[in-house]
Design a protein around this motif. Structure first.
Motif, PDB file in Angstrom:
ATOM      1  N   SER A  58       0.633  -1.171  -0.020  1.00 40.05           N
ATOM      2  CA  SER A  58       0.035   0.121  -0.088  1.00 40.05           C
ATOM      3  C   SER A  58       0.772   1.308   0.139  1.00 40.05           C
ATOM      4  O   SER A  58       0.162   2.286  -0.191  1.00 40.05           O
ATOM      5  CB  SER A  58      -0.882  -0.111   1.176  1.00 40.05           C
ATOM      6  N   ALA A  59       2.253   1.425   0.353  1.00 36.57           N
ATOM      7  CA  ALA A  59       2.795   2.671   0.451  1.00 36.57           C
ATOM      8  C   ALA A  59       3.257   3.130  -1.042  1.00 36.57           C
ATOM      9  O   ALA A  59       3.303   2.564  -2.037  1.00 36.57           O
ATOM     10  CB  ALA A  59       4.248   2.137   1.101  1.00 36.57           C
ATOM     11  N   ASP A  60       2.845   4.435  -0.915  1.00 34.37           N
ATOM     12  CA  ASP A  60       3.223   5.318  -2.221  1.00 34.37           C
ATOM     13  C   ASP A  60       4.699   5.905  -1.929  1.00 34.37           C
ATOM     14  O   ASP A  60       4.658   7.115  -1.617  1.00 34.37           O
ATOM     15  CB  ASP A  60       2.037   6.459  -2.245  1.00 34.37           C
ATOM     16  N   VAL A  61       5.737   5.044  -2.243  1.00 33.17           N
ATOM     17  CA  VAL A  61       7.031   5.322  -2.020  1.00 33.17           C
ATOM     18  C   VAL A  61       7.441   6.559  -2.902  1.00 33.17           C
ATOM     19  O   VAL A  61       7.160   6.651  -4.319  1.00 33.17           O
ATOM     20  CB  VAL A  61       7.830   3.935  -1.760  1.00 33.17           C
ATOM     21  N   LEU A  62       8.432   7.410  -2.450  1.00 31.62           N
ATOM     22  CA  LEU A  62       9.056   8.355  -3.427  1.00 31.62           C
ATOM     23  C   LEU A  62      10.268   7.918  -3.379  1.00 31.62           C
ATOM     24  O   LEU A  62      11.101   7.470  -2.403  1.00 31.62           O
ATOM     25  CB  LEU A  62       8.622   9.645  -2.576  1.00 31.62           C
ATOM     26  N   ALA A  63      11.280   8.360  -4.338  1.00 32.31           N
ATOM     27  CA  ALA A  63      12.329   8.418  -4.746  1.00 32.31           C
ATOM     28  C   ALA A  63      13.152   9.625  -4.604  1.00 32.31           C
ATOM     29  O   ALA A  63      12.710  10.742  -5.282  1.00 32.31           O
ATOM     30  CB  ALA A  63      12.964   7.500  -6.022  1.00 32.31           C
ATOM     31  N   TYR A  64      14.247  10.020  -3.930  1.00 33.83           N
ATOM     32  CA  TYR A  64      14.869  11.262  -3.738  1.00 33.83           C
ATOM     33  C   TYR A  64      16.324  10.970  -4.226  1.00 33.83           C
ATOM     34  O   TYR A  64      16.862  10.015  -4.133  1.00 33.83           O
ATOM     35  CB  TYR A  64      14.808  11.785  -2.457  1.00 33.83           C
ATOM     36  N   PHE A  65      17.029  12.194  -4.326  1.00 36.26           N
ATOM     37  CA  PHE A  65      18.420  12.119  -4.446  1.00 36.26           C
ATOM     38  C   PHE A  65      19.247  12.452  -3.004  1.00 36.26           C
ATOM     39  O   PHE A  65      18.465  13.645  -2.431  1.00 36.26           O
ATOM     40  CB  PHE A  65      19.056  13.225  -5.525  1.00 36.26           C
ATOM     41  N   GLU A 143       7.801   0.257   8.051  1.00 40.74           N
ATOM     42  CA  GLU A 143       6.715   1.000   7.115  1.00 40.74           C
ATOM     43  C   GLU A 143       7.733   1.795   6.225  1.00 40.74           C
ATOM     44  O   GLU A 143       8.716   2.713   6.559  1.00 40.74           O
ATOM     45  CB  GLU A 143       6.110   2.107   7.806  1.00 40.74           C
ATOM     46  N   LEU A 144       7.856   1.537   4.743  1.00 41.74           N
ATOM     47  CA  LEU A 144       8.721   2.085   4.076  1.00 41.74           C
ATOM     48  C   LEU A 144       8.216   3.779   3.810  1.00 41.74           C
ATOM     49  O   LEU A 144       7.293   3.741   3.284  1.00 41.74           O
ATOM     50  CB  LEU A 144       8.983   1.295   2.676  1.00 41.74           C
ATOM     51  N   ARG A 145       9.130   4.503   3.803  1.00 41.03           N
ATOM     52  CA  ARG A 145       8.959   5.835   3.552  1.00 41.03           C
ATOM     53  C   ARG A 145       9.408   6.287   2.306  1.00 41.03           C
ATOM     54  O   ARG A 145       8.736   7.010   1.656  1.00 41.03           O
ATOM     55  CB  ARG A 145       9.492   6.773   4.661  1.00 41.03           C
ATOM     56  N   GLU A 146      10.669   5.993   1.818  1.00 39.55           N
ATOM     57  CA  GLU A 146      11.267   6.538   0.688  1.00 39.55           C
ATOM     58  C   GLU A 146      12.686   5.709   0.317  1.00 39.55           C
ATOM     59  O   GLU A 146      13.089   5.239   1.337  1.00 39.55           O
ATOM     60  CB  GLU A 146      11.575   8.014   0.901  1.00 39.55           C
ATOM     61  N   VAL A 147      12.858   5.793  -0.833  1.00 39.00           N
ATOM     62  CA  VAL A 147      14.177   5.281  -1.371  1.00 39.00           C
ATOM     63  C   VAL A 147      15.069   6.450  -1.677  1.00 39.00           C
ATOM     64  O   VAL A 147      14.583   7.385  -2.374  1.00 39.00           O
ATOM     65  CB  VAL A 147      14.036   4.225  -2.129  1.00 39.00           C
ATOM     66  N   SER A 148      16.027   6.349  -1.842  1.00 40.38           N
ATOM     67  CA  SER A 148      17.093   7.460  -2.414  1.00 40.38           C
ATOM     68  C   SER A 148      18.463   6.955  -3.176  1.00 40.38           C
ATOM     69  O   SER A 148      19.039   5.918  -2.698  1.00 40.38           O
ATOM     70  CB  SER A 148      17.645   8.385  -1.167  1.00 40.38           C
ATOM     71  N   ILE A 149      18.925   7.580  -4.292  1.00 41.48           N
ATOM     72  CA  ILE A 149      20.202   7.312  -4.492  1.00 41.48           C
ATOM     73  C   ILE A 149      20.978   8.182  -3.756  1.00 41.48           C
ATOM     74  O   ILE A 149      20.667   9.725  -3.726  1.00 41.48           O
ATOM     75  CB  ILE A 149      20.234   7.689  -6.135  1.00 41.48           C
ATOM     76  N   VAL A 150      22.089   7.811  -3.290  1.00 35.72           N
ATOM     77  CA  VAL A 150      23.008   8.478  -2.395  1.00 35.72           C
ATOM     78  C   VAL A 150      24.423   8.879  -2.806  1.00 35.72           C
ATOM     79  O   VAL A 150      24.960   7.855  -3.453  1.00 35.72           O
ATOM     80  CB  VAL A 150      22.993   8.017  -1.044  1.00 35.72           C
TER      81      VAL A 150
END
Length: 197
Positions: A58-65, A143-150
């Motif tokens: 159900s999570a609407d995860v976002l990807a960030y830098f 609860e997954l909030r976000e993923v990022s390229i780091v």
């Protein structure tokens, strides 16, 4: 990200692919199951297989830098981010946007300057083992909030994780205290019955 959110990073190859339409997709793993990570020298941590199963439903995860909420790269609900759980871990695919961040990231990944992925999460189920030299936390569900390229993977969120260890220890002491009190009251009841009181 909220005050109880933690961040973990992994340095694995981030791969770049381009299709005939010019769309650039990056792929990699934001988390790996079973790997033991040292969290600031305070404890070891392992992510259990299946830790993302429920949240991915159900999570609407976002990807960030670099975990910067102002630098959005993709989103599950828009179809520009795909996050799945496989036998290895949390697999991530991001269709980079045609923005300055997207173009910069493409160049940095091609040059090998950016090599890691990370994820922001809140633990919903965990298990602690303090029988070894160092406590070990097994994360069972998040609860997954976000993923990022780091650009520089690091294990942030240690303070929050230490608070979790402290809470687990307090709960264990409370359970031990309640168990001891119950045993004392049962022993008193037996003693009184034996004395005929």
């Amino acid at each position: 990200m909220s005050s109880d959110a933690e961040i973990r990073s992994v340095v694995l190859p981030v791969e770049r692919r381009a299709d005939d339409d010019g769309k650039v997709t990056v792929a990699g793993y934001a988390a790996v199951f079973g790997d033991v990570a040292d969290i600031g020298g305070y404890f070891d941590e392992v992510i259990a297989f299946g830790a993302f199963t429920e949240t991915l439903k159900s999570a609407d995860v976002l990807a960030y830098f670099d975990h910067d909420r102002g630098r959005i790269l993709g989103r599950v609900s828009s179809g520009t981010l795909r996050v799945t759980e496989d036998a290895k871990g949390l697999a991530v695919e991001i269709d980079l946007p045609d923005t300055s961040d997207g173009r910069d990231l493409k160049a940095l990944i091609e040059r090998g300057d950016v090599k890691g992925m990370s994820f922001g999460f809140r633990v919903t189920r965990e298990q602690w083992d303090e029988t070894g030299d160092k406590p070990k936390r097994t994360i069972l569900a998040v609860e997954l909030r976000e993923v990022s390229i780091v650009s520089e993977p690091a294990y942030d969120g240690t303070t929050i994780a230490l608070r979790s260890l402290d809470d687990a220890r307090k709960e264990r002491r409370r359970a031990n205290f309640n168990g001891a009190a119950l045993r004392r009251s049962m022993k008193l009841g037996v003693d009184f019955r034996q004395r005929g009181i």
